[in-house]
Scaffold this motif. Sequence first.
Motif, short mmCIF file in Angstrom:
data_model
loop_
_atom_site.label_atom_id
_atom_site.label_comp_id
_atom_site.label_asym_id
_atom_site.label_seq_id
_atom_site.Cartn_x
_atom_site.Cartn_y
_atom_site.Cartn_z
N TYR A 6 67.08 89.74 -7.15
CA TYR A 6 68.40 89.22 -6.84
C TYR A 6 68.41 88.71 -5.39
O TYR A 6 67.63 89.15 -4.55
CB TYR A 6 69.46 90.31 -7.00
CG TYR A 6 69.60 90.82 -8.41
CD1 TYR A 6 70.48 90.23 -9.30
CD2 TYR A 6 68.83 91.89 -8.85
CE1 TYR A 6 70.61 90.68 -10.61
CE2 TYR A 6 68.94 92.36 -10.16
CZ TYR A 6 69.83 91.75 -11.03
OH TYR A 6 69.93 92.20 -12.32
N ASP A 7 69.32 87.78 -5.12
CA ASP A 7 69.49 87.34 -3.74
C ASP A 7 70.60 88.18 -3.09
O ASP A 7 71.12 89.13 -3.70
CB ASP A 7 69.79 85.85 -3.66
CG ASP A 7 71.10 85.45 -4.34
OD1 ASP A 7 71.94 86.35 -4.60
OD2 ASP A 7 71.30 84.25 -4.60
N TYR A 8 70.96 87.83 -1.85
CA TYR A 8 71.96 88.62 -1.13
C TYR A 8 73.40 88.30 -1.52
O TYR A 8 74.34 88.81 -0.94
CB TYR A 8 71.75 88.46 0.38
CG TYR A 8 70.63 89.35 0.88
CD1 TYR A 8 70.90 90.55 1.51
CD2 TYR A 8 69.30 88.98 0.69
CE1 TYR A 8 69.87 91.37 1.95
CE2 TYR A 8 68.27 89.79 1.13
CZ TYR A 8 68.56 90.99 1.76
OH TYR A 8 67.53 91.81 2.19
N ASN A 10 73.86 88.67 -4.86
CA ASN A 10 73.74 89.38 -6.14
C ASN A 10 73.57 88.44 -7.33
O ASN A 10 74.00 88.76 -8.46
CB ASN A 10 74.93 90.31 -6.36
CG ASN A 10 74.93 91.48 -5.40
OD1 ASN A 10 73.87 92.05 -5.12
ND2 ASN A 10 76.09 91.82 -4.87
N TYR A 55 62.36 81.22 0.57
CA TYR A 55 62.81 82.61 0.57
C TYR A 55 61.78 83.48 1.30
O TYR A 55 60.60 83.15 1.37
CB TYR A 55 62.99 83.14 -0.86
CG TYR A 55 64.22 82.62 -1.55
CD1 TYR A 55 65.35 83.41 -1.71
CD2 TYR A 55 64.25 81.31 -2.06
CE1 TYR A 55 66.49 82.93 -2.36
CE2 TYR A 55 65.38 80.83 -2.71
CZ TYR A 55 66.49 81.64 -2.86
OH TYR A 55 67.61 81.17 -3.48
N TYR A 71 63.74 96.85 -8.75
CA TYR A 71 64.79 95.98 -8.24
C TYR A 71 64.40 95.49 -6.84
O TYR A 71 64.00 96.28 -5.99
CB TYR A 71 66.12 96.73 -8.16
CG TYR A 71 66.72 97.06 -9.51
CD1 TYR A 71 67.57 96.17 -10.15
CD2 TYR A 71 66.42 98.27 -10.13
CE1 TYR A 71 68.12 96.48 -11.39
CE2 TYR A 71 66.96 98.59 -11.37
CZ TYR A 71 67.80 97.69 -11.98
OH TYR A 71 68.35 97.99 -13.22
N LYS A 73 65.57 92.62 -3.58
CA LYS A 73 66.47 91.62 -3.00
C LYS A 73 65.64 90.66 -2.18
O LYS A 73 64.80 91.08 -1.37
CB LYS A 73 67.54 92.29 -2.13
CG LYS A 73 68.72 92.80 -2.91
CD LYS A 73 69.98 92.83 -2.05
CE LYS A 73 71.21 93.07 -2.93
NZ LYS A 73 72.46 92.94 -2.16
N GLY A 75 65.95 86.99 0.17
CA GLY A 75 66.93 86.15 0.83
C GLY A 75 66.36 84.86 1.37
O GLY A 75 65.15 84.76 1.61
N GLN A 79 71.40 82.62 3.72
CA GLN A 79 71.99 83.93 3.48
C GLN A 79 71.80 84.86 4.68
O GLN A 79 72.72 85.60 5.05
CB GLN A 79 71.37 84.54 2.22
CG GLN A 79 71.81 83.83 0.95
CD GLN A 79 71.05 84.30 -0.28
OE1 GLN A 79 70.02 84.97 -0.18
NE2 GLN A 79 71.55 83.93 -1.45
#
Length: 275
Positions: A6-8, A10, A55, A71, A73, A75, A79
């Motif tokens: 996921y990115d920041y 969500n 990214y 999971y 994250k 960015g 972001q």
Amino acid sequence: MYVMVYDYENNGVRDVKVFVNGDYEGSTNLQGRFMLPYKRSYKSGFDISLKKDGYEEIIQSVYFDPVQALYFKIGNAEQYLAIGKSFIDNGDCASALEYLDRSLSLDPSWNDTMFLKAVALNRLHRYGEALGVLGGIPLNSVNRECVEDFMKENMNAMLMENSRTGASDSPGLVLDTEEELKAFIQKKTSEADALYVEQKFKRAYEVYTQILGLKPYDAEIRFKRMKSLFLSNRQDSSNYELILEDCSFLSSIGFVNEEMKEIMAFISDGNEENR
């Protein structure tokens, strides 16, 4: 075993390349998911890395567990800039610097990020560093007045702080007029030149950087700064990017000499050897 990225904001991030122990295994789907099949070599643990253009790369050591999901994250520059700005707004400038630096690592030319980094440094009373960042922002008709005003404000804050702590040889000096600014720059230039002659190149680099915060287009000062950084440690490749940035700027305004060519050739030869 599911890998979920996921990115920041969500949102699931698609087309993230998944590498395990350096080997490419596949990419995430539209929802940011990837099913990692079991391999015997994964039993004792493995390194997973996630890569996508624009990214920040994620690297982590994990253990395979089929009933668990991994999971992550990930960015991008925009972001991290937004997060950094939020931290500044909330008064946490130390945390802001972390995210602004992460943003700049992905897009070092983003002027808004550089300006916010200078703001964070200024609020942390790291005035010399703030000037160095401001001196690296290319000025144009849109940002010139804002950047130059902040340069002067930041320099005055640094002078007042140094006066308060006894670190200044010019107590109470405030740069209100062009004459005061010119006199101050001349004084700092003499200081930097003396340090250079004494071969105190690291300190000379710092003072030249302060001067560039007030005179970002001074080719002679930028050349001396670049040369000071190079001479402080010729073999330190971590300095090469900054040196080449100054060389690129100087070339773009027509400032080229034999010393600069020799420094660029030295760095080029070193990079070739390391390939």
